[in-house]
Design a protein around this motif. Structure first.
Motif, PDB file in Angstrom:
ATOM      1  N   ASP A 152       0.830  -1.205   0.000  1.00  0.00           N
ATOM      2  CA  ASP A 152       0.000   0.000   0.000  1.00  0.00           C
ATOM      3  C   ASP A 152       0.865   1.255   0.000  1.00  0.00           C
ATOM      4  O   ASP A 152       2.085   1.203   0.171  1.00  0.00           O
ATOM      5  CB  ASP A 152      -0.968  -0.002   1.182  1.00  0.00           C
ATOM      6  N   VAL A 154       0.502   3.837   2.092  1.00  0.00           N
ATOM      7  CA  VAL A 154       0.411   4.529   3.370  1.00  0.00           C
ATOM      8  C   VAL A 154       1.168   3.754   4.445  1.00  0.00           C
ATOM      9  O   VAL A 154       1.537   2.595   4.256  1.00  0.00           O
ATOM     10  CB  VAL A 154      -1.059   4.714   3.803  1.00  0.00           C
ATOM     11  N   GLN A 157      -0.602   1.761  10.733  1.00  0.00           N
ATOM     12  CA  GLN A 157      -0.810   2.489  11.980  1.00  0.00           C
ATOM     13  C   GLN A 157      -1.107   1.541  13.132  1.00  0.00           C
ATOM     14  O   GLN A 157      -1.763   0.511  12.948  1.00  0.00           O
ATOM     15  CB  GLN A 157      -1.985   3.466  11.819  1.00  0.00           C
ATOM     16  N   THR A 161      -2.832   5.323  17.162  1.00  0.00           N
ATOM     17  CA  THR A 161      -2.842   6.254  16.038  1.00  0.00           C
ATOM     18  C   THR A 161      -4.139   6.147  15.252  1.00  0.00           C
ATOM     19  O   THR A 161      -4.716   7.157  14.831  1.00  0.00           O
ATOM     20  CB  THR A 161      -1.647   5.972  15.111  1.00  0.00           C
ATOM     21  N   GLN A 162      -4.639   4.922  15.049  1.00  0.00           N
ATOM     22  CA  GLN A 162      -5.867   4.744  14.284  1.00  0.00           C
ATOM     23  C   GLN A 162      -7.065   5.371  14.993  1.00  0.00           C
ATOM     24  O   GLN A 162      -7.886   6.048  14.361  1.00  0.00           O
ATOM     25  CB  GLN A 162      -6.126   3.254  14.048  1.00  0.00           C
ATOM     26  N   SER A 165      -6.794   9.191  14.878  1.00  0.00           N
ATOM     27  CA  SER A 165      -7.030   9.661  13.506  1.00  0.00           C
ATOM     28  C   SER A 165      -8.505   9.560  13.144  1.00  0.00           C
ATOM     29  O   SER A 165      -9.061  10.469  12.512  1.00  0.00           O
ATOM     30  CB  SER A 165      -6.185   8.833  12.534  1.00  0.00           C
ATOM     31  N   ARG A 169     -11.140  12.582  12.249  1.00  0.00           N
ATOM     32  CA  ARG A 169     -11.890  12.624  10.986  1.00  0.00           C
ATOM     33  C   ARG A 169     -13.373  12.861  11.247  1.00  0.00           C
ATOM     34  O   ARG A 169     -14.023  13.622  10.517  1.00  0.00           O
ATOM     35  CB  ARG A 169     -11.690  11.326  10.215  1.00  0.00           C
ATOM     36  N   SER A 274      -4.801   0.945   8.378  1.00  0.00           N
ATOM     37  CA  SER A 274      -4.561   2.382   8.342  1.00  0.00           C
ATOM     38  C   SER A 274      -5.867   3.109   8.086  1.00  0.00           C
ATOM     39  O   SER A 274      -6.660   2.701   7.225  1.00  0.00           O
ATOM     40  CB  SER A 274      -3.553   2.737   7.238  1.00  0.00           C
ATOM     41  N   THR A 275      -6.088   4.206   8.804  1.00  0.00           N
ATOM     42  CA  THR A 275      -7.273   5.021   8.553  1.00  0.00           C
ATOM     43  C   THR A 275      -7.082   5.892   7.319  1.00  0.00           C
ATOM     44  O   THR A 275      -8.042   6.437   6.786  1.00  0.00           O
ATOM     45  CB  THR A 275      -7.586   5.928   9.758  1.00  0.00           C
ATOM     46  N   VAL A 276      -5.841   6.054   6.864  1.00  0.00           N
ATOM     47  CA  VAL A 276      -5.577   6.847   5.664  1.00  0.00           C
ATOM     48  C   VAL A 276      -6.041   6.097   4.417  1.00  0.00           C
ATOM     49  O   VAL A 276      -6.535   6.687   3.465  1.00  0.00           O
ATOM     50  CB  VAL A 276      -4.077   7.193   5.565  1.00  0.00           C
ATOM     51  N   ASP A 277      -5.879   4.779   4.414  1.00  0.00           N
ATOM     52  CA  ASP A 277      -6.398   3.940   3.334  1.00  0.00           C
ATOM     53  C   ASP A 277      -7.113   2.749   3.957  1.00  0.00           C
ATOM     54  O   ASP A 277      -6.518   1.688   4.171  1.00  0.00           O
ATOM     55  CB  ASP A 277      -5.271   3.475   2.415  1.00  0.00           C
ATOM     56  N   ARG A 486      -4.578   5.575  -3.066  1.00  0.00           N
ATOM     57  CA  ARG A 486      -5.326   4.975  -1.968  1.00  0.00           C
ATOM     58  C   ARG A 486      -6.623   4.373  -2.493  1.00  0.00           C
ATOM     59  O   ARG A 486      -7.266   4.945  -3.360  1.00  0.00           O
ATOM     60  CB  ARG A 486      -5.639   6.032  -0.898  1.00  0.00           C
TER      61      ARG A 486
END
Length: 526
Positions: A152, A154, A157, A161-162, A165, A169, A274-277, A486
């Protein structure tokens, strides 16, 4: 509105004035000469429905740029730098010598238009049409299947952190969530994107923090204002609910109702990394190789060296398994094929489906598990589904039980194993051997026998299965093991562009040219 080529360049025409500097037989030279025919303006008309506004850059220029970007594995910024400074890129994309190209964000907008169009994979589809026009695949009925793990884009996490985050959001996307968080969330200052300042080497401090963060997440979710949520807000709420529960369990002396939590001593199967992806997953390609990302799947014609289909899926779940994706890869094929694949494609369901479609299978069967090293496997038993019996190597017969929900049947030998002289080679269970019979047992048994004894099958597998490994190596070369975007869909478009660029390069190496308005290969392929 869609831009059109006006015939004017910024500076001299690079292709006309510097043609001898562009490598003959290269993708650059081919695009310089055939770009407008390969990607005609009408191919992109549906992406620019409005007749108002400022004209876009001609989409055939952007399509040629995307092909070269995918071939070279470059970022948007690096791509534009090549367009500004490299004569080969200018010639291929039709830019003048002094043209400074365009802002990198234009590539983002072009991909966005593709994504929301009726055919997001149209560049790959167009190259497939060229492949069909050349007839290079005519009479070539082998298709080798394989998959690979793609990293991935990203960072993976941890739980803290997740959760932070995801809470941030929700505060950002959901109307009124900021006020709710200010009133009910106390574990951390959520205006600060960093981690809380605690003694991270103190296990008790870490446990207290996790408990407080999960409590904040649940308090926020439970007290959000009643309202209809848009897509982004709904996704943010759903993601918070997911990450707040996937890594925790009730505290040791808790019954789960007093709001006390700790890090769970297990990992959920479909864990978001990961919360980013949120689409990325933890993938076990085998027992020793673990990665975070996606699965890339490919169907490959091994004689010509061309991809016939590709797909990108999430890394977890039965719907994303190689055998589940295989039929989609072969869906557009015509005629009966010889399908080659490793043991990941050797499931009974896929074999039954492919044989029903009339295909010949050169697929390695999965290895049998031995209960005892060197002992008996299910192939040493005589299974008679019609009679509903199973006979062990010692000659004892047990009845097959009722068909279960997954189609399996079970034979329990139990007391028949008592005093059996072969027991030490058969089972370690004190209650005797239990045999689970697959619903496609006869199909799988025949496949194992063929792979072990059929010399023609073995020669076919050894000769034509390895080229797909080379194809996968092409696919991930030049840093393309790591996806650039992503999400599954955006990266699926990227993978199709990558395969289209590789196919185009392969066709050019085979002599692709155009005469009399027809695509063909200038020399035959051996």
């Amino acid at each position: 509105m869609q831009g059109e080529w006006a015939g004017e360049m910024v500076g001299p025409d690079v292709w006309e004035t510097c043609r001898e500097l562009i490598p003959a037989g290269s993708v650059f030279a081919f695009l310089a000469e055939h770009r407008d025919v390969l990607f005609p303006p009408g191919m992109f008309a549906d992406m620019y429905p409005s007749s108002n506004g400022r004209p876009s850059l001609p989409p055939q220029v952007l399509a040629a740029t995307v092909v070269l970007q995918s071939l070279q594995g470059l970022s948007d910024f690096e791509t534009v730098q090549e367009l500004r400074c490299d004569l080969r890129w200018k010639a291929a994309c039709g830019l003048g010598l002094y043209d400074t190209a365009f802002d990198p964000s234009l590539l983002t907008y072009f991909r966005r238009r593709l994504r929301h169009s009726a055919d997001p994979m149209r560049i790959f589809t167009r190259v497939k049409e060229v492949v069909a026009a050349t007839g290079v695949l005519k009479g070539k009925q082998r298709r080798a299947l394989d998959s690979t793990v793609l990293d991935d884009a990203v960072a993976t996490q941890d739980t803290v952190t997740q959760v932070i985050s995801a809470i941030r959001r929700v505060i950002r996307e959901v109307p009124g969530a900021g006020e709710t968080a200010a009133e009910r969330c106390r574990a951390h200052d959520y205006a600060d994107p960093g981690k809380p300042k605690i003694a991270w080497d103190d296990e008790a401090a870490r446990a207290t923090l996790v408990d407080a963060l999960v409590a904040d997440a649940l308090n926020l979710l439970g007290h959000l204002p009643e309202q209809n949520l848009g897509e982004k807000a709904a996704n943010a709420v759903g993601l918070l609910a997911l990450v707040a529960g996937q890594d925790v369990e009730p505290a040791e002396d808790s019954d789960g109702r007093d709001g006390r939590w700790r890090i769970a001593k297990r990992t959920v199967a479909d864990r978001t990394v990961s919360t980013v992806d949120p689409d990325a997953r933890h993938i076990h390609k085998n027992r020793t190789r673990h990665q975070d990302g996606f699965k890339g799947h490919a169907s490959f014609e091994p004689e010509s060296g061309l991809f016939t289909a590709v797909a990108l899926t999430s890394g977890y779940g039965p719907g994303n398994h190689e055998a589940a994706v295989a039929c989609d890869l072969l869906a557009d094929e015509e005629g009966e094929l010889t399908v080659l694949g490793d043991s990941a494609y050797g499931t009974g369901d896929l074999r039954a489906q492919l044989q029903a479609d009339g295909h010949s299978l050169v697929i390695k069967p999965p290895p049998l598990r031995q209960v005892i090293p060197g002992g008996f496997t299910i192939d040493d038993f005589r299974i008679d589904p019609a009679a509903g019996t199973a006979t062990c190597p010692a000659g004892n017969t047990a009845n097959l039980g009722q068909i279960k929900a997954d189609g399996t049947r079970t034979a329990q030998f139990k007391r028949l194993c008592a005093g059996c002289p072969l027991r030490e080679r058969c089972t370690t269970s004190r209650t005797g051997r239990t045999l689970n019979v697959h619903p496609q047992h006869e199909l799988l048994t025949a496949a194992r026998a063929q792979a072990a004894t059929d010399a023609e099958w073995q020669d076919e597998y050894r000769r034509w299965r390895p080229p797909v490994e080379r194809a996968i190596a092409w696919l991930v070369a030049k840093g393309n093991r790591r996806v650039p975007y992503r999400g599954v869909f955006a990266n699926s478009i990227w993978l199709h562009h990558r395969a289209a660029a590789l196919n185009l390069r392969r066709l050019i190496n085979l002599g692709l040219t155009r005469t009399s308005n027809t695509w063909h290969l200038a020399r035959t392929t051996a």
